[in-house]
Design a protein around this motif. Structure first.
Motif, PDB file in Angstrom:
ATOM      1  N   ARG A   1       0.836  -1.206   0.000  1.00  0.00           N
ATOM      2  CA  ARG A   1       0.000   0.000   0.000  1.00  0.00           C
ATOM      3  C   ARG A   1       0.869   1.254   0.000  1.00  0.00           C
ATOM      4  N   GLN A   2       1.958   1.250   0.764  1.00  0.00           N
ATOM      5  CA  GLN A   2       2.845   2.416   0.795  1.00  0.00           C
ATOM      6  C   GLN A   2       3.448   2.680  -0.576  1.00  0.00           C
ATOM      7  N   GLU A   3       3.804   1.627  -1.293  1.00  0.00           N
ATOM      8  CA  GLU A   3       4.362   1.786  -2.635  1.00  0.00           C
ATOM      9  C   GLU A   3       3.317   2.362  -3.587  1.00  0.00           C
ATOM     10  N   LEU A   4       2.085   1.918  -3.466  1.00  0.00           N
ATOM     11  CA  LEU A   4       1.015   2.470  -4.305  1.00  0.00           C
ATOM     12  C   LEU A   4       0.739   3.930  -3.958  1.00  0.00           C
ATOM     13  N   VAL A   5       0.796   4.295  -2.681  1.00  0.00           N
ATOM     14  CA  VAL A   5       0.629   5.699  -2.277  1.00  0.00           C
ATOM     15  C   VAL A   5       1.723   6.546  -2.914  1.00  0.00           C
ATOM     16  N   ARG A   6       2.973   6.061  -2.880  1.00  0.00           N
ATOM     17  CA  ARG A   6       4.082   6.815  -3.495  1.00  0.00           C
ATOM     18  C   ARG A   6       3.853   6.998  -4.992  1.00  0.00           C
ATOM     19  N   THR A   7       3.387   5.959  -5.669  1.00  0.00           N
ATOM     20  CA  THR A   7       3.143   6.051  -7.108  1.00  0.00           C
ATOM     21  C   THR A   7       2.034   7.051  -7.409  1.00  0.00           C
ATOM     22  N   LEU A   8       0.940   6.991  -6.660  1.00  0.00           N
ATOM     23  CA  LEU A   8      -0.151   7.939  -6.876  1.00  0.00           C
ATOM     24  C   LEU A   8       0.283   9.367  -6.580  1.00  0.00           C
ATOM     25  N   THR A   9       1.075   9.556  -5.528  1.00  0.00           N
ATOM     26  CA  THR A   9       1.566  10.890  -5.179  1.00  0.00           C
ATOM     27  C   THR A   9       2.462  11.440  -6.283  1.00  0.00           C
ATOM     28  N   THR A  10       3.314  10.585  -6.831  1.00  0.00           N
ATOM     29  CA  THR A  10       4.187  11.000  -7.932  1.00  0.00           C
ATOM     30  C   THR A  10       3.364  11.386  -9.157  1.00  0.00           C
ATOM     31  N   ALA A  11       2.352  10.584  -9.473  1.00  0.00           N
ATOM     32  CA  ALA A  11       1.498  10.883 -10.626  1.00  0.00           C
ATOM     33  C   ALA A  11       0.744  12.189 -10.411  1.00  0.00           C
ATOM     34  N   TYR A  12       0.278  12.410  -9.191  1.00  0.00           N
ATOM     35  CA  TYR A  12      -0.417  13.666  -8.874  1.00  0.00           C
ATOM     36  C   TYR A  12       0.540  14.848  -9.016  1.00  0.00           C
ATOM     37  N   GLY A  13       1.741  14.708  -8.484  1.00  0.00           N
ATOM     38  CA  GLY A  13       2.745  15.773  -8.588  1.00  0.00           C
ATOM     39  C   GLY A  13       3.142  16.065 -10.023  1.00  0.00           C
ATOM     40  N   ALA A  14       3.089  15.047 -10.891  1.00  0.00           N
ATOM     41  CA  ALA A  14       3.438  15.223 -12.299  1.00  0.00           C
ATOM     42  C   ALA A  14       2.263  15.756 -13.112  1.00  0.00           C
ATOM     43  N   GLY A  15       1.117  15.954 -12.455  1.00  0.00           N
ATOM     44  CA  GLY A  15      -0.038  16.497 -13.152  1.00  0.00           C
ATOM     45  C   GLY A  15      -0.850  15.460 -13.913  1.00  0.00           C
ATOM     46  N   LEU A  16      -0.617  14.183 -13.642  1.00  0.00           N
ATOM     47  CA  LEU A  16      -1.340  13.134 -14.358  1.00  0.00           C
ATOM     48  C   LEU A  16      -2.684  12.796 -13.722  1.00  0.00           C
ATOM     49  N   LEU A  17      -2.919  13.259 -12.495  1.00  0.00           N
ATOM     50  CA  LEU A  17      -4.182  13.016 -11.810  1.00  0.00           C
ATOM     51  C   LEU A  17      -4.748  14.335 -11.308  1.00  0.00           C
ATOM     52  N   SER A  18      -6.053  14.502 -11.437  1.00  0.00           N
ATOM     53  CA  SER A  18      -6.701  15.691 -10.881  1.00  0.00           C
ATOM     54  C   SER A  18      -6.820  15.534  -9.370  1.00  0.00           C
ATOM     55  N   ASP A  19      -7.177  16.622  -8.701  1.00  0.00           N
ATOM     56  CA  ASP A  19      -7.358  16.572  -7.244  1.00  0.00           C
ATOM     57  C   ASP A  19      -8.383  15.511  -6.858  1.00  0.00           C
ATOM     58  N   LYS A  20      -9.515  15.511  -7.547  1.00  0.00           N
ATOM     59  CA  LYS A  20     -10.592  14.574  -7.213  1.00  0.00           C
ATOM     60  C   LYS A  20     -10.191  13.126  -7.473  1.00  0.00           C
ATOM     61  N   THR A  21      -9.523  12.886  -8.603  1.00  0.00           N
ATOM     62  CA  THR A  21      -9.109  11.524  -8.934  1.00  0.00           C
ATOM     63  C   THR A  21      -8.076  11.023  -7.944  1.00  0.00           C
ATOM     64  N   PHE A  22      -7.118  11.878  -7.592  1.00  0.00           N
ATOM     65  CA  PHE A  22      -6.104  11.501  -6.605  1.00  0.00           C
ATOM     66  C   PHE A  22      -6.763  11.169  -5.269  1.00  0.00           C
ATOM     67  N   ALA A  23      -7.673  12.031  -4.806  1.00  0.00           N
ATOM     68  CA  ALA A  23      -8.345  11.809  -3.523  1.00  0.00           C
ATOM     69  C   ALA A  23      -9.171  10.523  -3.565  1.00  0.00           C
ATOM     70  N   TYR A  24      -9.856  10.280  -4.667  1.00  0.00           N
ATOM     71  CA  TYR A  24     -10.667   9.075  -4.798  1.00  0.00           C
ATOM     72  C   TYR A  24      -9.792   7.820  -4.733  1.00  0.00           C
ATOM     73  N   ARG A  25      -8.693   7.819  -5.488  1.00  0.00           N
ATOM     74  CA  ARG A  25      -7.827   6.629  -5.519  1.00  0.00           C
ATOM     75  C   ARG A  25      -7.149   6.390  -4.172  1.00  0.00           C
ATOM     76  N   ILE A  26      -6.745   7.440  -3.493  1.00  0.00           N
ATOM     77  CA  ILE A  26      -6.152   7.278  -2.156  1.00  0.00           C
ATOM     78  C   ILE A  26      -7.205   6.734  -1.197  1.00  0.00           C
TER      79      ILE A  26
END
Length: 160
Positions: A8-33
């Protein structure tokens, strides 16, 4: 041996990186987390399978490439267990009343039960038709550790 929650920690890091790179919107990032942290059964392909981080720094590209390899190889779903004792029992099966529902015909309605006792999770097969395997071996009862793989019918579940 992996530590509880490492996947789970590795998936959180991946999602955070994608969010920081602009690949996920705020809502999508929050939903996936939210899905990642609130679900007992997690499918990594649904959370990070659509991300394309190839344009990232070389080190990050290697990490993402490794994760994407897991996704493409049909990695097992993650069974996120509570190792603090907050939950002491889980029922796995095909029936909608189970705690973890595996909707396949080769999974019994009440297939297996997990108990948390003395800081350990114990799996017990409930005399299912197709049996239960832990790390490839058929079991009736088995202690589970982070990183173990359970096979129930056609489902592969990695303990986290």
């Amino acid at each position: 041996m992996p530590t509880p929650g490492a996947s789970r920690q590795e998936l959180v890091r991946t999602l955070t990186t994608a969010y920081g790179a602009g690949l996920l919107s705020d809502k999508t990032f929050a939903y996936r987390i939210d899905v990642l942290l609130s679900s007992a059964l997690i499918d990594p392909r649904r959370l990070v399978g659509d991300l394309d981080l190839r344009r990232q720094r070389p080190r990050m590209a290697r990490v993402i490439s490794w994760l994407w390899g897991l996704v493409r190889s049909r990695s097992p779903e993650i069974l996120a267990l509570d190792w603090t004792g907050g939950h002491d029992e889980l029922l796995i099966g095909r029936h909608h009343a189970c705690d973890v529902v595996l909707p396949s015909i080769n999974v019994s309605r009440r297939h297996a039960r997990l108990y948390f006792r003395d800081g350990r999770w114990i799996l017990r097969d409930l005399e299912s038709t197709n049996g239960t395997r832990v790390n490839g071996l058929p079991v009736g009862r088995s202690e589970l550790r982070p990183g173990d793989e359970i096979r129930i019918g056609s489902h592969r579940l990695r303990i986290d």
